[in-house]
Design a protein around this motif. Sequence first.
Motif, short mmCIF file in Angstrom:
data_model
loop_
_atom_site.label_atom_id
_atom_site.label_comp_id
_atom_site.label_asym_id
_atom_site.label_seq_id
_atom_site.Cartn_x
_atom_site.Cartn_y
_atom_site.Cartn_z
N MET A 1 0.89 -1.10 0.08
CA MET A 1 0.00 -0.21 -0.09
C MET A 1 0.95 1.19 -0.08
SD MET A 1 -2.91 1.15 2.65
CE MET A 1 -4.05 -0.26 2.64
N SER A 2 0.70 2.20 -0.76
CA SER A 2 1.38 3.48 -0.96
C SER A 2 1.17 4.43 0.54
CB SER A 2 0.93 4.02 -1.96
OG SER A 2 -0.25 4.91 -1.81
N THR A 3 2.34 5.20 0.53
CA THR A 3 2.17 6.03 1.72
C THR A 3 0.91 6.88 1.70
OG1 THR A 3 4.54 6.21 1.84
CG2 THR A 3 3.32 7.95 3.02
N LYS A 4 0.49 7.37 0.40
CA LYS A 4 -0.94 8.20 0.67
C LYS A 4 -2.20 7.63 0.90
CE LYS A 4 -2.02 12.26 -2.07
NZ LYS A 4 -1.51 13.04 -2.97
N ASN A 5 -2.24 6.40 0.20
CA ASN A 5 -3.14 5.26 0.75
C ASN A 5 -3.17 5.02 2.33
OD1 ASN A 5 -4.00 5.63 -1.79
ND2 ASN A 5 -3.06 3.53 -2.62
N THR A 6 -2.20 4.51 2.62
CA THR A 6 -2.23 4.26 4.08
C THR A 6 -2.37 5.59 4.92
OG1 THR A 6 -0.23 3.01 3.75
CG2 THR A 6 -0.46 3.47 5.93
N PHE A 7 -2.08 6.70 4.65
CA PHE A 7 -2.40 7.92 5.31
C PHE A 7 -3.78 8.12 5.19
CE2 PHE A 7 -2.47 12.80 5.49
CZ PHE A 7 -2.31 12.80 6.74
N LEU A 8 -4.44 8.18 4.12
CA LEU A 8 -6.09 8.26 3.85
C LEU A 8 -6.59 7.13 4.64
CD1 LEU A 8 -8.26 9.77 2.52
CD2 LEU A 8 -7.94 8.12 0.55
N ALA A 9 -6.31 5.88 4.74
CA ALA A 9 -6.87 4.88 5.46
C ALA A 9 -6.82 5.01 7.03
CB ALA A 9 -6.26 3.46 5.33
N ILE A 10 -5.80 5.78 7.54
CA ILE A 10 -5.41 6.10 8.87
C ILE A 10 -6.55 7.22 9.17
CG2 ILE A 10 -3.85 7.26 10.61
CD1 ILE A 10 -1.67 5.60 9.31
N ILE A 11 -6.55 8.20 8.34
CA ILE A 11 -7.49 9.40 8.60
C ILE A 11 -9.10 8.88 8.62
CG2 ILE A 11 -8.37 11.42 7.43
CD1 ILE A 11 -5.88 12.06 6.36
N LEU A 12 -9.30 7.85 7.81
CA LEU A 12 -11.03 7.45 7.77
C LEU A 12 -11.19 6.46 8.65
CD1 LEU A 12 -11.31 7.37 3.88
CD2 LEU A 12 -12.22 9.13 5.70
N LEU A 13 -10.13 5.48 9.28
CA LEU A 13 -10.28 4.52 10.03
C LEU A 13 -9.74 4.56 11.60
CD1 LEU A 13 -9.72 1.87 7.39
CD2 LEU A 13 -12.01 2.86 8.29
N GLN A 14 -9.17 5.72 11.96
CA GLN A 14 -8.50 5.64 13.30
C GLN A 14 -9.45 5.58 14.66
OE1 GLN A 14 -6.21 8.94 13.91
NE2 GLN A 14 -7.60 10.49 12.97
N PHE A 15 -10.68 5.74 14.01
CA PHE A 15 -11.87 5.68 15.38
C PHE A 15 -11.80 4.18 15.64
CE2 PHE A 15 -14.10 5.35 11.42
CZ PHE A 15 -15.14 4.45 11.73
N ILE A 16 -11.78 3.22 14.81
CA ILE A 16 -12.23 1.88 14.89
C ILE A 16 -11.51 1.19 16.45
CG2 ILE A 16 -12.10 -0.46 14.06
CD1 ILE A 16 -12.70 0.85 11.24
N PRO A 17 -10.24 1.34 16.31
CA PRO A 17 -9.88 0.88 17.74
C PRO A 17 -10.32 1.48 19.13
CG PRO A 17 -7.98 1.43 16.09
CD PRO A 17 -8.88 2.10 15.49
N VAL A 18 -10.53 2.44 18.88
CA VAL A 18 -10.84 3.20 20.01
C VAL A 18 -12.62 2.74 20.41
CG1 VAL A 18 -11.57 5.28 21.24
CG2 VAL A 18 -9.64 5.18 19.87
N LEU A 19 -13.29 2.36 19.44
CA LEU A 19 -14.56 2.13 19.45
C LEU A 19 -14.79 0.44 19.67
CD1 LEU A 19 -16.60 4.81 17.67
CD2 LEU A 19 -16.37 4.45 20.15
N LEU A 20 -13.60 -0.11 19.49
CA LEU A 20 -13.98 -1.48 19.32
C LEU A 20 -14.20 -2.36 20.63
CD1 LEU A 20 -13.69 -3.59 16.91
CD2 LEU A 20 -11.48 -4.11 17.29
N TYR A 21 -15.40 -2.52 20.94
CA TYR A 21 -16.10 -3.23 22.01
C TYR A 21 -17.02 -4.18 21.49
CZ TYR A 21 -13.40 -0.01 25.18
OH TYR A 21 -12.54 0.29 25.87
N PRO A 22 -17.35 -4.81 22.35
CA PRO A 22 -18.63 -6.03 22.05
C PRO A 22 -19.79 -5.20 21.76
CG PRO A 22 -17.34 -6.98 23.93
CD PRO A 22 -16.74 -5.54 23.83
N PRO A 23 -20.43 -5.56 20.75
CA PRO A 23 -21.74 -4.83 20.46
C PRO A 23 -22.77 -4.41 21.33
CG PRO A 23 -21.41 -6.47 18.82
CD PRO A 23 -20.48 -6.62 19.88
N ARG A 24 -22.95 -5.32 22.50
CA ARG A 24 -23.81 -5.21 23.55
C ARG A 24 -23.35 -3.79 24.45
NH1 ARG A 24 -22.62 -10.47 27.15
NH2 ARG A 24 -20.81 -10.65 26.03
N THR A 25 -22.05 -3.89 24.41
CA THR A 25 -21.45 -2.88 25.47
C THR A 25 -21.59 -1.49 24.63
OG1 THR A 25 -19.75 -4.49 26.12
CG2 THR A 25 -19.33 -2.05 26.45
N LEU A 26 -21.60 -1.44 23.34
CA LEU A 26 -21.79 -0.13 22.49
C LEU A 26 -23.11 0.15 22.46
CD1 LEU A 26 -19.46 -0.79 19.56
CD2 LEU A 26 -19.06 0.79 21.55
#
Length: 117
Positions: A1-26
């Motif tokens: 993956m190119s640096t620009k694509n990696t950067f764009l993926a980080i911008i768009l998806l960086q919230f996922i690890p913070v909100l990654l909890y079991p669905p009933r918790t969310l």
Amino acid sequence: MSTKNTFLAIILLQFIPVLLYPPRTLLNGIGVIVVVLLFFALLGYGLWRRRLWALTMSIFVQGLNIIVRFMMFYPAAKTPQGAWNIELIIFTAVAIILSAWILLRLDKPDIRSMITT
């Protein structure tokens, strides 16, 4: 993956690890999820505009997520009845791995140079 694509993926998806909890918790905290998503939208916009504060804050949040997950892992790994909470263990491990990857990628010279120039 190119640096620009990696950067764009980080911008768009960086919230996922913070909100990654079991669905009933969310489901119990919809209001908190909205606030977190707005916060990460602001961070993503700051990264897209190449603001150093957004880079620093993104690195801080991902690192803090790793620390909090490790601190909460052992008390929550077992239910009060003594059974292993496999669902939470898996979600926590995946969140730590994703946060560590984002943290390490944001701190690499190629991504950092894209923001600071």
